[in-house]
Design a protein around this motif. Structure first.
Motif, PDB file in Angstrom:
ATOM      1  N   ALA A 187       3.394  -2.258   4.736  1.00 53.90           N
ATOM      2  CA  ALA A 187       3.218  -3.451   4.604  1.00 53.90           C
ATOM      3  C   ALA A 187       4.004  -4.957   4.869  1.00 53.90           C
ATOM      4  O   ALA A 187       3.115  -6.314   5.157  1.00 53.90           O
ATOM      5  CB  ALA A 187       4.071  -3.109   3.076  1.00 53.90           C
ATOM      6  N   ALA A 188       5.088  -4.858   6.037  1.00 53.69           N
ATOM      7  CA  ALA A 188       6.127  -5.808   6.616  1.00 53.69           C
ATOM      8  C   ALA A 188       4.945  -6.413   7.692  1.00 53.69           C
ATOM      9  O   ALA A 188       5.422  -7.433   7.714  1.00 53.69           O
ATOM     10  CB  ALA A 188       6.700  -5.162   7.127  1.00 53.69           C
ATOM     11  N   GLU A 189       4.207  -5.749   7.992  1.00 51.17           N
ATOM     12  CA  GLU A 189       2.978  -6.286   9.337  1.00 51.17           C
ATOM     13  C   GLU A 189       2.295  -6.237   9.115  1.00 51.17           C
ATOM     14  O   GLU A 189       1.573  -8.088   9.205  1.00 51.17           O
ATOM     15  CB  GLU A 189       2.503  -4.395   9.490  1.00 51.17           C
ATOM     16  N   PHE A 190       1.888  -6.121   7.401  1.00 48.09           N
ATOM     17  CA  PHE A 190       0.147  -6.978   7.226  1.00 48.09           C
ATOM     18  C   PHE A 190       1.442  -8.468   6.953  1.00 48.09           C
ATOM     19  O   PHE A 190      -0.030  -9.316   6.962  1.00 48.09           O
ATOM     20  CB  PHE A 190       0.027  -6.284   5.330  1.00 48.09           C
ATOM     21  N   LYS A 191       2.561  -8.072   6.939  1.00 49.53           N
ATOM     22  CA  LYS A 191       2.493  -9.176   5.763  1.00 49.53           C
ATOM     23  C   LYS A 191       2.789 -10.680   6.810  1.00 49.53           C
ATOM     24  O   LYS A 191       2.326 -11.784   6.677  1.00 49.53           O
ATOM     25  CB  LYS A 191       4.067  -9.556   5.106  1.00 49.53           C
ATOM     26  N   ARG A 192       3.093 -10.161   7.931  1.00 51.30           N
ATOM     27  CA  ARG A 192       3.910 -11.353   9.332  1.00 51.30           C
ATOM     28  C   ARG A 192       1.956 -11.618   9.400  1.00 51.30           C
ATOM     29  O   ARG A 192       2.366 -12.954  10.480  1.00 51.30           O
ATOM     30  CB  ARG A 192       3.929 -10.211  10.668  1.00 51.30           C
ATOM     31  N   LYS A 193       1.055 -10.614   9.589  1.00 48.56           N
ATOM     32  CA  LYS A 193      -0.075 -11.233   9.818  1.00 48.56           C
ATOM     33  C   LYS A 193      -1.205 -12.468   9.059  1.00 48.56           C
ATOM     34  O   LYS A 193      -1.575 -12.791   9.317  1.00 48.56           O
ATOM     35  CB  LYS A 193      -0.823 -10.055  10.510  1.00 48.56           C
ATOM     36  N   GLY A 194      -0.200 -12.560   8.238  1.00 41.50           N
ATOM     37  CA  GLY A 194      -0.942 -13.372   6.929  1.00 41.50           C
ATOM     38  C   GLY A 194      -1.458 -12.465   5.938  1.00 41.50           C
ATOM     39  O   GLY A 194      -2.557 -13.088   5.534  1.00 41.50           O
ATOM     40  N   VAL A 195      -1.941 -11.727   5.790  1.00 38.70           N
ATOM     41  CA  VAL A 195      -2.396 -10.562   5.416  1.00 38.70           C
ATOM     42  C   VAL A 195      -1.915 -10.717   3.592  1.00 38.70           C
ATOM     43  O   VAL A 195      -0.063 -10.478   3.170  1.00 38.70           O
ATOM     44  CB  VAL A 195      -2.975  -8.978   4.845  1.00 38.70           C
ATOM     45  N   HIS A 196      -2.435 -10.990   2.279  1.00 34.51           N
ATOM     46  CA  HIS A 196      -2.110 -11.354   0.745  1.00 34.51           C
ATOM     47  C   HIS A 196      -2.460  -9.307   0.053  1.00 34.51           C
ATOM     48  O   HIS A 196      -1.504  -9.080  -0.332  1.00 34.51           O
ATOM     49  CB  HIS A 196      -2.421 -12.220   0.475  1.00 34.51           C
ATOM     50  N   VAL A 197      -3.772  -9.333   0.966  1.00 36.60           N
ATOM     51  CA  VAL A 197      -3.656  -8.274   0.152  1.00 36.60           C
ATOM     52  C   VAL A 197      -3.977  -6.769   0.778  1.00 36.60           C
ATOM     53  O   VAL A 197      -5.436  -7.070   1.706  1.00 36.60           O
ATOM     54  CB  VAL A 197      -4.949  -8.362  -1.288  1.00 36.60           C
ATOM     55  N   LEU A 198      -3.479  -5.756   0.951  1.00 38.77           N
ATOM     56  CA  LEU A 198      -4.012  -4.742   1.431  1.00 38.77           C
ATOM     57  C   LEU A 198      -5.119  -3.987   0.728  1.00 38.77           C
ATOM     58  O   LEU A 198      -4.552  -3.213  -0.526  1.00 38.77           O
ATOM     59  CB  LEU A 198      -2.431  -3.177   1.590  1.00 38.77           C
ATOM     60  N   LEU A 199      -5.418  -3.214   1.398  1.00 42.54           N
ATOM     61  CA  LEU A 199      -6.887  -3.044   0.611  1.00 42.54           C
ATOM     62  C   LEU A 199      -6.664  -0.905   1.220  1.00 42.54           C
ATOM     63  O   LEU A 199      -7.887  -0.514   2.023  1.00 42.54           O
ATOM     64  CB  LEU A 199      -8.101  -2.739   1.294  1.00 42.54           C
ATOM     65  N   GLY A 200      -5.765  -0.273   0.089  1.00 42.13           N
ATOM     66  CA  GLY A 200      -5.608   0.432   0.480  1.00 42.13           C
ATOM     67  C   GLY A 200      -4.355   0.877   0.533  1.00 42.13           C
ATOM     68  O   GLY A 200      -3.490   0.334   0.677  1.00 42.13           O
ATOM     69  N   PRO A 201      -4.122   2.260   0.786  1.00 46.26           N
ATOM     70  CA  PRO A 201      -4.865   3.200   0.644  1.00 46.26           C
ATOM     71  C   PRO A 201      -5.543   3.629  -0.927  1.00 46.26           C
ATOM     72  O   PRO A 201      -4.445   3.582  -1.554  1.00 46.26           O
ATOM     73  CB  PRO A 201      -3.754   4.395   1.112  1.00 46.26           C
ATOM     74  N   MET A 202      -6.283   4.590  -0.604  1.00 44.72           N
ATOM     75  CA  MET A 202      -7.175   5.253  -2.114  1.00 44.72           C
ATOM     76  C   MET A 202      -5.828   5.745  -2.752  1.00 44.72           C
ATOM     77  O   MET A 202      -5.383   6.589  -1.698  1.00 44.72           O
ATOM     78  CB  MET A 202      -8.554   5.308  -1.559  1.00 44.72           C
ATOM     79  N   ILE A 203      -5.881   5.933  -3.799  1.00 45.40           N
ATOM     80  CA  ILE A 203      -5.420   6.918  -4.797  1.00 45.40           C
ATOM     81  C   ILE A 203      -6.149   6.874  -6.267  1.00 45.40           C
ATOM     82  O   ILE A 203      -6.894   6.318  -6.251  1.00 45.40           O
ATOM     83  CB  ILE A 203      -4.244   5.830  -4.684  1.00 45.40           C
ATOM     84  N   GLY A 204      -6.973   8.242  -5.862  1.00 47.98           N
ATOM     85  CA  GLY A 204      -6.835   8.535  -7.285  1.00 47.98           C
ATOM     86  C   GLY A 204      -8.891   9.273  -7.449  1.00 47.98           C
ATOM     87  O   GLY A 204      -8.194  10.114  -6.628  1.00 47.98           O
ATOM     88  N   PRO A 205      -9.282   8.807  -8.295  1.00 49.11           N
ATOM     89  CA  PRO A 205     -10.056   9.771  -8.542  1.00 49.11           C
ATOM     90  C   PRO A 205     -11.083   9.195  -8.126  1.00 49.11           C
ATOM     91  O   PRO A 205     -11.884   9.964  -7.351  1.00 49.11           O
ATOM     92  CB  PRO A 205     -10.780   8.431  -9.948  1.00 49.11           C
ATOM     93  N   LEU A 206     -10.813   8.358  -6.843  1.00 45.14           N
ATOM     94  CA  LEU A 206     -11.597   8.239  -5.405  1.00 45.14           C
ATOM     95  C   LEU A 206     -11.702   9.363  -4.703  1.00 45.14           C
ATOM     96  O   LEU A 206     -12.923  10.321  -3.941  1.00 45.14           O
ATOM     97  CB  LEU A 206     -11.515   6.843  -4.871  1.00 45.14           C
ATOM     98  N   GLY A 207     -10.579  10.077  -4.852  1.00 48.09           N
ATOM     99  CA  GLY A 207     -10.531  11.732  -3.593  1.00 48.09           C
ATOM    100  C   GLY A 207     -10.834  12.286  -4.999  1.00 48.09           C
ATOM    101  O   GLY A 207     -10.588  13.971  -3.792  1.00 48.09           O
TER     102      GLY A 207
END
Length: 137
Positions: A95-115
């Motif tokens: 999360a910290a790395e994504f934030k430093r790169k300017g990302v607001h929403v992480l698309l993952g990891p998947m969780i729940g029924p998809l698996g």
């Protein structure tokens, strides 16, 4: 979450911002657009109000299509460790790395029924399709 605003404060700020938008502006921020940056996708903007939109990016093992980023263990590897501290540490660093790169929403990891479906194709991103294992997250 330490250092973050309370849910009520964040909700009040969101309501105040959205209440100033026209219907067209509200619709625009719910639409996805092809990215021109390192994002996997972006939302519309409302320049009049200073809303720059959201950058969404894939998060299977870390930020994709970017320089100087880390690769993290796949979700099923972390989940099979049954180590809550390790799982939290991985999530915190990602999360910290994504934030430093300017990302607001992480698309993952998947969780729940998809698996539930073994041939789903992206099951390695998640901790497991076992519901009990998701309690680690």
């Amino acid at each position: 979450m330490p250092g973050s605003l309370s849910w009520q404060t964040a909700h009040a700020k969101a309501v105040a911002l959205v209440s100033q938008m026209t219907l067209a502006e509200r619709a625009n921020i719910t639409v996805g657009y092809p990215p021109i940056t390192g994002c996997s996708g972006v939302t519309g903007t409302v320049p009049r109000l200073g809303w720059q939109g959201l950058c969404l990016a894939d998060a299977g093992q870390g930020l994709r299509a970017a320089d100087f980023v880390n690769a993290y263990p796949a979700g099923n590897s972390v989940g099979s460790s049954w180590n809550k501290a390790l799982t939290l540490q991985r999530a915190t660093h990602m999360a910290a790395e994504f934030k430093r790169k300017g990302v607001h929403v992480l698309l993952g990891p998947m969780i729940g029924p998809l698996g539930r479906v073994a041939l789903g194709g992206r099951n390695w991103e998640g901790f497991s399709n076992d519901r009990k294992l998701h309690l680690l997250a």
